[in-house]
Design a protein around this motif. Sequence first.
Motif, short mmCIF file in Angstrom:
data_model
loop_
_atom_site.label_atom_id
_atom_site.label_comp_id
_atom_site.label_asym_id
_atom_site.label_seq_id
_atom_site.Cartn_x
_atom_site.Cartn_y
_atom_site.Cartn_z
N ASP B 293 42.80 1.07 40.65
CA ASP B 293 43.56 1.45 39.48
C ASP B 293 44.13 2.86 39.65
OD1 ASP B 293 44.53 1.88 36.98
OD2 ASP B 293 42.73 1.22 35.92
N ALA B 294 45.40 2.99 39.32
CA ALA B 294 46.04 4.31 39.44
C ALA B 294 45.37 5.33 38.52
CB ALA B 294 47.52 4.20 39.12
N ASN B 295 44.84 4.86 37.40
CA ASN B 295 44.17 5.78 36.47
C ASN B 295 42.97 6.46 37.10
OD1 ASN B 295 45.92 5.19 34.38
ND2 ASN B 295 44.71 3.42 33.74
N GLU B 296 42.30 5.71 37.97
CA GLU B 296 41.12 6.25 38.63
C GLU B 296 41.51 7.45 39.49
OE1 GLU B 296 38.18 3.29 40.26
OE2 GLU B 296 38.47 4.46 42.08
N LEU B 297 42.61 7.27 40.22
CA LEU B 297 43.09 8.36 41.07
C LEU B 297 43.45 9.58 40.22
CD1 LEU B 297 43.93 9.26 43.92
CD2 LEU B 297 46.16 8.24 43.50
N GLU B 298 44.05 9.30 39.07
CA GLU B 298 44.46 10.38 38.18
C GLU B 298 43.23 11.17 37.68
OE1 GLU B 298 46.67 10.16 34.07
OE2 GLU B 298 47.88 9.23 35.66
N ASP B 299 42.18 10.40 37.31
CA ASP B 299 40.95 11.04 36.84
C ASP B 299 40.37 11.96 37.90
OD1 ASP B 299 41.26 9.60 34.57
OD2 ASP B 299 39.68 8.12 35.00
N TRP B 300 40.40 11.49 39.12
CA TRP B 300 39.79 12.28 40.19
C TRP B 300 40.69 13.43 40.62
CZ3 TRP B 300 34.93 12.54 41.95
CH2 TRP B 300 34.05 11.54 41.51
N ALA B 301 41.98 13.26 40.45
CA ALA B 301 42.88 14.37 40.77
C ALA B 301 42.57 15.58 39.88
CB ALA B 301 44.34 13.94 40.60
N ALA B 302 42.08 15.26 38.69
CA ALA B 302 41.71 16.34 37.77
C ALA B 302 40.46 17.09 38.24
CB ALA B 302 41.48 15.77 36.38
N LYS B 303 39.75 16.49 39.17
CA LYS B 303 38.54 17.12 39.69
C LYS B 303 38.75 17.63 41.11
CE LYS B 303 36.01 13.53 37.22
NZ LYS B 303 35.40 12.21 37.43
N ASP B 304 39.99 17.81 41.48
CA ASP B 304 40.35 18.18 42.85
C ASP B 304 39.52 19.38 43.34
OD1 ASP B 304 42.92 17.87 44.89
OD2 ASP B 304 42.05 19.88 44.85
N PRO B 305 38.95 19.25 44.52
CA PRO B 305 38.06 20.31 45.01
C PRO B 305 38.77 21.64 45.28
CG PRO B 305 38.44 18.64 46.71
CD PRO B 305 39.01 18.10 45.44
N ILE B 306 40.01 21.58 45.76
CA ILE B 306 40.71 22.82 46.09
C ILE B 306 41.20 23.50 44.82
CG2 ILE B 306 42.70 23.81 47.30
CD1 ILE B 306 42.32 21.76 49.49
N ALA B 307 41.75 22.69 43.89
CA ALA B 307 42.23 23.26 42.62
C ALA B 307 41.09 23.94 41.87
CB ALA B 307 42.85 22.15 41.78
N ARG B 308 39.93 23.35 41.98
CA ARG B 308 38.75 23.86 41.28
C ARG B 308 38.35 25.25 41.81
NH1 ARG B 308 33.49 20.13 40.67
NH2 ARG B 308 35.17 18.63 40.56
N LEU B 309 38.28 25.35 43.13
CA LEU B 309 37.90 26.64 43.71
C LEU B 309 39.01 27.67 43.48
CD1 LEU B 309 35.84 28.31 45.26
CD2 LEU B 309 36.84 27.48 47.40
N LYS B 310 40.24 27.19 43.53
CA LYS B 310 41.36 28.09 43.29
C LYS B 310 41.27 28.69 41.88
CE LYS B 310 46.41 28.30 43.56
NZ LYS B 310 47.64 27.57 43.97
N ALA B 311 40.95 27.84 40.90
CA ALA B 311 40.82 28.31 39.52
C ALA B 311 39.72 29.36 39.41
CB ALA B 311 40.54 27.13 38.60
N LEU B 312 38.60 29.10 40.12
CA LEU B 312 37.49 30.07 40.08
C LEU B 312 37.92 31.39 40.70
CD1 LEU B 312 34.47 30.72 39.57
CD2 LEU B 312 34.01 29.86 41.87
N LEU B 313 38.60 31.29 41.85
CA LEU B 313 39.03 32.52 42.54
C LEU B 313 40.02 33.30 41.68
CD1 LEU B 313 39.49 31.21 46.21
CD2 LEU B 313 37.62 32.59 45.31
N LEU B 314 40.89 32.58 40.97
CA LEU B 314 41.86 33.24 40.11
C LEU B 314 41.14 33.92 38.95
CD1 LEU B 314 44.77 30.60 40.04
CD2 LEU B 314 44.87 32.93 40.96
N THR B 315 40.17 33.20 38.38
CA THR B 315 39.40 33.77 37.27
C THR B 315 38.71 35.06 37.70
OG1 THR B 315 38.99 31.52 36.57
CG2 THR B 315 37.69 33.23 35.50
N LYS B 316 38.15 35.03 38.90
CA LYS B 316 37.42 36.19 39.40
C LYS B 316 38.37 37.26 39.93
CE LYS B 316 33.26 35.45 41.27
NZ LYS B 316 32.20 35.00 42.20
N GLY B 317 39.67 36.93 39.95
CA GLY B 317 40.64 37.89 40.44
C GLY B 317 40.60 38.08 41.94
N LEU B 318 40.05 37.07 42.62
CA LEU B 318 39.92 37.19 44.08
C LEU B 318 41.14 36.67 44.82
CD1 LEU B 318 36.22 35.98 44.42
CD2 LEU B 318 37.07 38.34 44.59
N LEU B 319 41.84 35.71 44.17
CA LEU B 319 42.95 35.08 44.87
C LEU B 319 44.24 35.87 44.63
CD1 LEU B 319 43.35 32.56 46.67
CD2 LEU B 319 44.22 31.39 44.67
#
Lengths: 471, 388
Positions: B293-319
């Motif tokens: 199901d395409a929806n499944e892919l969409e759900d997991w795209a929201a949990k993308d491993p790189i986007a997640r770390l990027k968000a953390l790095l941005l929050t911490k002002g490291l990126l």
Amino acid sequence: MIKEFRLPDLGEGLTESEILSWKVAVGDTVALNQVIAEVETAKAVVELPSPFAGTVAALHEQAGSVVEVGKPIVSFEVDDAGAAPSGGADTAARASGEGASKESPAETAAKREPNLVGYGAVLEKSGRPARRQRSFEAGSVAEPAAAVEPAAAEPAAVEPADVEPMAEREPAAEQERPRSTPPVRKLARDLGIDLGLVKGTGPGGLITRSDVQDFAAGSRPQPEGEVTPEASAVADSQGRETRTPIKGVRKFTAAAMVQSAFTAPHVTEFLTVDVTSTMELLARLKASREFAGYKLTPLTIAAKAVLIALRRNPTLNSRWDESAQEIVQFNYVNLGIAAATPLGLTVPNIKDADKMTLPELSAALSELTDTARSGKTAPADLAGGTISITNIGVFGIDAGTPILNPGEAAIVALGSVRKAPWVYNDEVVVRQVMSLSLSFDHRLVDGEQGSKFLADLGAILSDPAMVMTMV
Amino acid sequence: MLTDEPGQDAYKASNPGISAASPRRTGGDLVQLISPEGERISHPEFDLWVSDVTDEQLCSLYEDMLVIRRIDAEATALQRQGELALWPPLLGQEASQIGAGRALRDDDFVFPSYRDNGVAYCRGVEPTDLVRAWRGNALSGWDPYRYNIATQQIIIGSQSLHATGYAMGIQNDGADSVAVALFGDGATSEGDVSEAMVFAASFQVPVVFICQNNHWAISEPVRIQSHIQIADRASGFGIPAIRVDGNDVLAVLAVTRIALDRARKGGGPTFIEAVTYRMGPHTTADDPTRYRDANELEDWAAKDPIARLKALLLTKGLLTEEVEAQAQAKADEVARKLRAGVINMPDPAPLDLFKHVYSTPNSWIERQRDHYSRYLESFNGSTQEGAL
């Protein structure tokens, strides 16, 4: 410079793909890995990324067309500088860059299309030595066959005269091991049949079980210009073996025996009985006026005894009808008598033997054996038997494991009547004894029924007065 | 905080006695240190194991994930361009692979599956060598003993046996290195993996089983393969298991370190289930739209491993822009090298096939080599190694 992009094998071992749509047009500038087309293979719809950065010079295939792997689909105008690192389709550049080839790059490119990972397997057109065909291992397969059944190899010996030379045969059909299945191979081996001689009727020439059985039954095609047995025997008499074509009674017998042996599960039981009383009865009957002119033998009495015993055990007078999935019990007895004739074994039968009196039965037996020995038995007399007797006693044999006449459920073998030490009235005395061997088809006759029949038969022959209790 | 809902329904479906509320499981909740939104989640037990990770190292984890995703994309494109015969994309599994790969010591030995290119990258394998076998150019892209990572295993799960056997060797040597087996959810249905776990538990050898549960064994969903959590399969063998968010690089790093530490100290095997998702096809020859199901892919795209770390790095002002540009430049450079390396890769000489069968001269192989050489000669009268 112009660079071509050929359709790659996008799956594993695909030969063609359909171009669903082009994402670029002639004149468009494209970046490396930019999607240029959508392509559908047998496995998936995929996007094709551009292998070059440059300008689209030409689209060689229309959207909607099915393209063979390896055909150019698009050409790019590429900067010379940018071409080298992304020159995916350029074998010459690759080869020269590595310097591994002693040939010039141009030569390599001309002789050899990009292969395997580049554009799929290229058709080998010529120059390749023909693969050596698998040879049919005549030695290993034919040897055991010859040992078991010399006649089986006979067509092969005659064959070369009327077949085409090897070179003109279809290599696959003639050189490969005959196509069959392991159980059928085993059957053929057990029967001593060389599968190379059997014609397969299954899919793709597959040799089936029935092909082997038919072959075993003698239905193999005879070579043309068949020699007569006499001529054959003369021709071969100088040698260490005599070959006789399988035909006539031998062929019929073989077919019957194989069919019977491999369809009906046989059980054989033995019983040795004191037939002194029967022999005394036989002597009295011979002396009586009523039987003057009749030929009375132990077989006559035994045949009557079988008919009487059969009344109490009708199961043995029946037939397994495989096609109808029914057991047919006969309410009449066509009593088969195995007869040794100059041509071989025949089993003519006496129609409605159960309705006959002893003199009638005796006369019928005499006529049957005389006719059989003169080789004049009518086909109708050979068909329709319901149970058989084989009198192996005339050869001085005591017992055996007779094979059922096909379509019948039981056969009785009568052993020779001989004097032997026997326990009679708790003393060992000399009595006339006879062995009875009964084979029956275990599909429809259980051990109980077979045993009771044989016991009844033994009881009658050891004391003919017992008939009083049975009829 | 569970990131994988699939599998829950399975309890009801076939085990009426077991409700979703009291599932039969020992793997525990999913260990997560970074939420899908990029928030750092504190966890007293697991924080300890990543307390040494500096800001700089956090950025390097990001860079590694970016690079391996770029290698993966470039290799996929190269396959579409006819330069590789096949490629198994790892898109979506970067955190599982980089987190595990970066936890290892040089003397540990990795037994990877065909998809574990991220781990191989962490071991120092050159990007060009990662694709060598996929071009049909070599049976192995690298010397396993140079990087302490075995040839990628195509046979599903059999490397778990190799790892267990290697770990038995480590145990015999009295060393404190660890053997690591990497495989997928589908492999846990294989006999080889079961046998490996039996032996690992019996001998309490220093082996870590890292299962990347990417939810799909080609077209077979994990919920059909296992009616309990994959991690709970290990408990049947008496092997402690941890379930970790496989899209959280920090959490994977932490649990891998815990498992490695246990193994080094003689604590025996550990089973890690890294819950992640294969966002791409099984291989370039596969079309996942046909079965999922395409929806499944969409759900997991929201949990993308790189986007997640990027968000953390941005929050911490490291990126900073500089860090981001540097990471992108590294990825571009690796991709460029990979492409050039692939395109200019010399075809192997036909007779190379005989080189790596035995380490010592072997008369039978020599004979075969001789026969093949003469066969090749029959084409044009001269053998040109490497130029056929």
